[in-house]
Design a protein around this motif. Structure first.
Motif, PDB file in Angstrom:
ATOM      1  N   UNK A 278       0.834  -1.208   0.000  1.00 37.78           N
ATOM      2  CA  UNK A 278       0.000   0.000   0.000  1.00 37.78           C
ATOM      3  C   UNK A 278       0.867   1.256   0.000  1.00 37.78           C
ATOM      4  N   UNK A 279       2.021   1.202   0.696  1.00 39.33           N
ATOM      5  CA  UNK A 279       2.923   2.343   0.781  1.00 39.33           C
ATOM      6  C   UNK A 279       4.337   1.908   0.444  1.00 39.33           C
ATOM      7  N   UNK A 280       4.953   2.611  -0.493  1.00 42.97           N
ATOM      8  CA  UNK A 280       6.369   2.445  -0.817  1.00 42.97           C
ATOM      9  C   UNK A 280       7.040   3.785  -0.533  1.00 42.97           C
ATOM     10  N   UNK A 281       7.855   3.827   0.524  1.00 44.52           N
ATOM     11  CA  UNK A 281       8.508   5.077   0.954  1.00 44.52           C
ATOM     12  C   UNK A 281       9.963   5.024   0.499  1.00 44.52           C
ATOM     13  N   UNK A 282      10.373   6.020  -0.284  1.00 41.02           N
ATOM     14  CA  UNK A 282      11.718   6.025  -0.863  1.00 41.02           C
ATOM     15  C   UNK A 282      12.572   7.080  -0.177  1.00 41.02           C
ATOM     16  N   UNK A 283      13.687   6.640   0.387  1.00 41.13           N
ATOM     17  CA  UNK A 283      14.670   7.548   0.973  1.00 41.13           C
ATOM     18  C   UNK A 283      15.603   8.003  -0.148  1.00 41.13           C
ATOM     19  N   UNK A 284      15.480   9.269  -0.552  1.00 42.30           N
ATOM     20  CA  UNK A 284      16.213   9.774  -1.708  1.00 42.30           C
ATOM     21  C   UNK A 284      17.608  10.257  -1.342  1.00 42.30           C
ATOM     22  N   UNK A 285      18.513  10.340  -2.335  1.00 34.75           N
ATOM     23  CA  UNK A 285      19.834  10.911  -2.082  1.00 34.75           C
ATOM     24  C   UNK A 285      19.754  12.405  -1.828  1.00 34.75           C
ATOM     25  N   UNK A 286      20.835  12.945  -1.283  1.00 35.64           N
ATOM     26  CA  UNK A 286      20.927  14.385  -1.073  1.00 35.64           C
ATOM     27  C   UNK A 286      21.388  15.067  -2.360  1.00 35.64           C
ATOM     28  N   UNK A 287      21.280  16.378  -2.376  1.00 28.68           N
ATOM     29  CA  UNK A 287      21.784  17.161  -3.489  1.00 28.68           C
ATOM     30  C   UNK A 287      20.782  17.297  -4.610  1.00 28.68           C
TER      31      UNK A 287
END
Length: 221
Positions: free
Chosen positions: A99-108
């Motif tokens: 139901x939820x896919x949470x993506x930790x993105x890169x910086x910058x």
């Protein structure tokens, strides 16, 4: 729903927010930083393997820990072998199962920052008080607009006792959820646990509960 957690400046707490938000939403969190992974590591296939064609997204899911997740490898060889353009297909496949896919993105503002935003249904933007962090976050806000990733909430991490949320909300065009500065939260992250598990009544736990409620309201819009 694919929810990208982004922010621009490094060190603002994107990984902490992504991890704890996924815990509250009972979703899967994906460590999408191919070069500087920050979520807990694990044995077995990881995101590098998925993007190199050596594993499927479902084979890389780790559900035995406190938060269901896909970790990312930490080797230079793994990062070089990974094809970042395969991330969209991997996230779309996960979206069919969770139901939820949470993506930790890169910086910058590198090209790989835009990849999770391009496939996201919505975004959460993380910043901290301070002119430099806010300026970087505004640049990512513009990128999210260009990629049509709707901004669900702004998280003001390490907020002081009287955060200026109204002014920040006006600048970003989205409501602000403050997360208080908390050693309890930092300790929980270091040990690979959501803060709700270690301190259910802590102010940071209450803040993440509010953030999860707000994000769920974005889904229904």
């Amino acid at each position: 729903m694919i929810l990208t957690v982004t922010g621009g400046k490094g060190g603002v707490g994107k990984s902490t927010v992504a991890y704890n938000l996924a815990a509250e939403l009972r979703g899967v969190v994906v460590d999408g930083d191919l070069a500087m992974a920050d979520l807990p590591a694990s044995h077995g296939p990881d995101l590098h393997d998925v993007l190199a064609g050596r594993a499927t997204p479902h084979e890389a899911v780790r559900s035995s820990g406190p938060v269901t997740m896909i970790p990312c490898g930490r080797t230079l060889a793994g990062a070089r072998a990974a094809d970042p353009t395969a991330l969209a297909d991997a996230l779309t496949e996960l979206d069919r199962a969770y139901r939820w896919v949470v993506v930790d993105s890169p910086a910058g503002l590198r090209a790989d920052v835009g990849l999770p935003l391009a496939v996201a249904d919505a975004a959460v933007l993380v910043t901290v008080p301070g002119a430099a962090a806010l300026a970087d976050a505004l640049r990512v806000r513009e990128l999210a607009r260009e990629l049509d990733a709707g901004l669900c909430r702004v998280v003001l991490n390490r907020a002081g006792p009287d955060p200026t949320t109204h002014a920040i909300a006006d600048r970003f065009g989205a409501p602000v959820v403050p997360i208080p500065d908390s050693e309890t939260l930092a300790a929980a992250q270091r040990h690979g646990h959501p803060v709700s598990e270690m301190a259910p009544d802590a102010p940071a736990t209450v803040a993440f509960e509010s953030l999860a409620d707000a994000v769920q309201s974005c889904r229904s819009v």
